[in-house]
Write a protein that holds these residues in place. Structure first.
Motif, PDB file in Angstrom:
ATOM      1  N   LEU A   5      66.901  20.370  42.171  1.00 25.00           N
ATOM      2  CA  LEU A   5      65.916  19.525  42.854  1.00 25.00           C
ATOM      3  C   LEU A   5      66.493  18.924  44.127  1.00 25.00           C
ATOM      4  O   LEU A   5      65.793  18.795  45.133  1.00 25.00           O
ATOM      5  CB  LEU A   5      65.424  18.416  41.927  1.00 25.00           C
ATOM      6  CG  LEU A   5      64.497  18.869  40.805  1.00 25.00           C
ATOM      7  CD1 LEU A   5      64.156  17.701  39.896  1.00 25.00           C
ATOM      8  CD2 LEU A   5      63.232  19.493  41.363  1.00 25.00           C
ATOM      9  N   THR A   6      67.771  18.544  44.087  1.00 20.24           N
ATOM     10  CA  THR A   6      68.406  17.999  45.289  1.00 20.24           C
ATOM     11  C   THR A   6      68.414  19.025  46.402  1.00 20.24           C
ATOM     12  O   THR A   6      68.096  18.705  47.552  1.00 20.24           O
ATOM     13  CB  THR A   6      69.836  17.532  44.965  1.00 20.24           C
ATOM     14  OG1 THR A   6      69.759  16.550  43.934  1.00 20.24           O
ATOM     15  CG2 THR A   6      70.512  16.936  46.182  1.00 20.24           C
ATOM     16  N   HIS A   7      68.749  20.270  46.062  1.00 24.53           N
ATOM     17  CA  HIS A   7      68.757  21.332  47.072  1.00 24.53           C
ATOM     18  C   HIS A   7      67.352  21.595  47.610  1.00 24.53           C
ATOM     19  O   HIS A   7      67.168  21.766  48.815  1.00 24.53           O
ATOM     20  CB  HIS A   7      69.349  22.621  46.506  1.00 24.53           C
ATOM     21  CG  HIS A   7      70.817  22.528  46.262  1.00 24.53           C
ATOM     22  ND1 HIS A   7      71.732  22.367  47.279  1.00 24.53           N
ATOM     23  CD2 HIS A   7      71.533  22.539  45.122  1.00 24.53           C
ATOM     24  CE1 HIS A   7      72.950  22.298  46.772  1.00 24.53           C
ATOM     25  NE2 HIS A   7      72.855  22.387  45.461  1.00 24.53           N
ATOM     26  N   GLU A 111      62.282  12.437  44.443  1.00 26.80           N
ATOM     27  CA  GLU A 111      63.694  12.694  44.754  1.00 26.80           C
ATOM     28  C   GLU A 111      64.026  12.291  46.192  1.00 26.80           C
ATOM     29  O   GLU A 111      65.116  11.797  46.469  1.00 26.80           O
ATOM     30  CB  GLU A 111      64.045  14.172  44.527  1.00 26.80           C
ATOM     31  CG  GLU A 111      64.005  14.594  43.080  1.00 26.80           C
ATOM     32  CD  GLU A 111      65.106  13.972  42.257  1.00 26.80           C
ATOM     33  OE1 GLU A 111      66.229  13.757  42.773  1.00 26.80           O
ATOM     34  OE2 GLU A 111      64.842  13.694  41.070  1.00 26.80           O
ATOM     35  N   LEU A 112      63.083  12.535  47.098  1.00 31.26           N
ATOM     36  CA  LEU A 112      63.297  12.104  48.485  1.00 31.26           C
ATOM     37  C   LEU A 112      63.470  10.594  48.545  1.00 31.26           C
ATOM     38  O   LEU A 112      64.353  10.083  49.234  1.00 31.26           O
ATOM     39  CB  LEU A 112      62.118  12.526  49.372  1.00 31.26           C
ATOM     40  CG  LEU A 112      61.984  14.008  49.681  1.00 31.26           C
ATOM     41  CD1 LEU A 112      60.674  14.286  50.420  1.00 31.26           C
ATOM     42  CD2 LEU A 112      63.169  14.499  50.489  1.00 31.26           C
ATOM     43  N   GLN A 128      61.718   4.503  35.044  1.00 30.84           N
ATOM     44  CA  GLN A 128      60.401   3.905  34.834  1.00 30.84           C
ATOM     45  C   GLN A 128      59.455   4.064  36.019  1.00 30.84           C
ATOM     46  O   GLN A 128      58.370   4.610  35.885  1.00 30.84           O
ATOM     47  CB  GLN A 128      60.545   2.405  34.540  1.00 30.84           C
ATOM     48  CG  GLN A 128      61.255   2.123  33.239  1.00 30.84           C
ATOM     49  CD  GLN A 128      61.382   0.626  32.988  1.00 30.84           C
ATOM     50  OE1 GLN A 128      60.519  -0.155  33.367  1.00 30.84           O
ATOM     51  NE2 GLN A 128      62.466   0.234  32.359  1.00 30.84           N
ATOM     52  N   TRP A 129      59.824   3.529  37.159  1.00 23.77           N
ATOM     53  CA  TRP A 129      58.885   3.369  38.260  1.00 23.77           C
ATOM     54  C   TRP A 129      58.352   4.669  38.831  1.00 23.77           C
ATOM     55  O   TRP A 129      57.185   4.751  39.195  1.00 23.77           O
ATOM     56  CB  TRP A 129      59.503   2.520  39.364  1.00 23.77           C
ATOM     57  CG  TRP A 129      59.875   1.130  38.930  1.00 23.77           C
ATOM     58  CD1 TRP A 129      59.316   0.408  37.914  1.00 23.77           C
ATOM     59  CD2 TRP A 129      60.877   0.304  39.500  1.00 23.77           C
ATOM     60  NE1 TRP A 129      59.916  -0.835  37.818  1.00 23.77           N
ATOM     61  CE2 TRP A 129      60.885  -0.921  38.783  1.00 23.77           C
ATOM     62  CE3 TRP A 129      61.790   0.456  40.542  1.00 23.77           C
ATOM     63  CZ2 TRP A 129      61.748  -1.961  39.082  1.00 23.77           C
ATOM     64  CZ3 TRP A 129      62.642  -0.581  40.840  1.00 23.77           C
ATOM     65  CH2 TRP A 129      62.624  -1.775  40.116  1.00 23.77           C
ATOM     66  N   LYS A 130      59.174   5.700  38.923  1.00 32.58           N
ATOM     67  CA  LYS A 130      58.703   6.939  39.553  1.00 32.58           C
ATOM     68  C   LYS A 130      57.674   7.681  38.705  1.00 32.58           C
ATOM     69  O   LYS A 130      57.022   8.597  39.180  1.00 32.58           O
ATOM     70  CB  LYS A 130      59.874   7.867  39.893  1.00 32.58           C
ATOM     71  CG  LYS A 130      60.471   8.607  38.718  1.00 32.58           C
ATOM     72  CD  LYS A 130      61.559   9.545  39.209  1.00 32.58           C
ATOM     73  CE  LYS A 130      62.081  10.422  38.093  1.00 32.58           C
ATOM     74  NZ  LYS A 130      63.104  11.344  38.614  1.00 32.58           N
ATOM     75  N   HIS A 131      57.523   7.253  37.444  1.00 29.84           N
ATOM     76  CA  HIS A 131      56.558   7.886  36.538  1.00 29.84           C
ATOM     77  C   HIS A 131      55.273   7.076  36.404  1.00 29.84           C
ATOM     78  O   HIS A 131      54.351   7.509  35.738  1.00 29.84           O
ATOM     79  CB  HIS A 131      57.169   8.038  35.145  1.00 29.84           C
ATOM     80  CG  HIS A 131      58.462   8.782  35.135  1.00 29.84           C
ATOM     81  ND1 HIS A 131      58.549  10.131  35.402  1.00 29.84           N
ATOM     82  CD2 HIS A 131      59.727   8.364  34.906  1.00 29.84           C
ATOM     83  CE1 HIS A 131      59.811  10.509  35.325  1.00 29.84           C
ATOM     84  NE2 HIS A 131      60.551   9.462  35.041  1.00 29.84           N
ATOM     85  N   SER A 132      55.199   5.912  37.011  1.00 28.95           N
ATOM     86  CA  SER A 132      54.107   4.975  36.770  1.00 28.95           C
ATOM     87  C   SER A 132      53.150   4.880  37.952  1.00 28.95           C
ATOM     88  O   SER A 132      53.572   4.649  39.089  1.00 28.95           O
ATOM     89  CB  SER A 132      54.684   3.585  36.481  1.00 28.95           C
ATOM     90  OG  SER A 132      53.644   2.649  36.352  1.00 28.95           O
TER      91      SER A 132
END
Length: 156
Positions: A5-7, A111-112, A128-132
């Motif tokens: 994912l980073t790449h 990821e960005l 938590q936060w990135k899924h909400s």
């Protein structure tokens, strides 16, 4: 998976023309704020790619950056600029990035954003936060507790 994912994130960033801006970001030693502060006040966020471009301009400007009032969503990536401080009365809000007008969380965008977070903020983002879709608001003081590298601005 994270490495993959980073790449992909970096490839996406480079294809969007962000690579030149990333190279221009000064190091902490070079980022001695000078001149009149740029104040980011009551910012609701917006497009993450646009926010990354603006962050790169802020970093390259050499001016101190003050994040004050409320800072939501994509605005949160400005707080970790080497020339930035967070207003002591600010509130900061995090939620999953989504395609405007929908509840669809696009791949890669989280990821960005994550590349600009550190410490406990990064942990909270990833767990938590990135899924909400709900906005999670924290005070400037709570932000600093989670990321002690963050500087609070003088009072205004």
């Amino acid at each position: 998976m994270r490495s993959f994912l980073t790449h992909i994130s970096m490839a996406l960033a480079l294809s969007l023309g962000l690579g030149a801006g990333i190279a221009a970001i000064p190091t902490v030693a070079e980022a001695q704020p000078r001149g009149k502060p740029i104040v980011i006040m009551n910012n609701r966020g917006g497009n993450v790619v646009d926010a990354i471009r603006y962050r790169n301009k802020l970093a390259a400007s050499g001016h101190p950056v003050e994040v004050r009032g409320y800072c939501r969503s994509a605005c949160t990536i400005y707080i970790t600029l080497p020339n930035a401080c967070l207003g002591p009365k600010a509130t900061v809000g995090f939620h999953a990035p989504r395609i405007p007008g929908t509840n669809i969380i696009p791949p890669i965008v989280d990821e960005l954003m994550a590349q600009y977070y550190r410490g406990g903020i990064l942990r909270m983002w990833n767990t938590q936060w990135k899924h909400s879709l709900k906005m999670h608001k924290i005070s400037a003081r709570d932000y600093v507790r989670l990321d002690p590298q963050t500087r609070l601005c003088g009072r205004k």
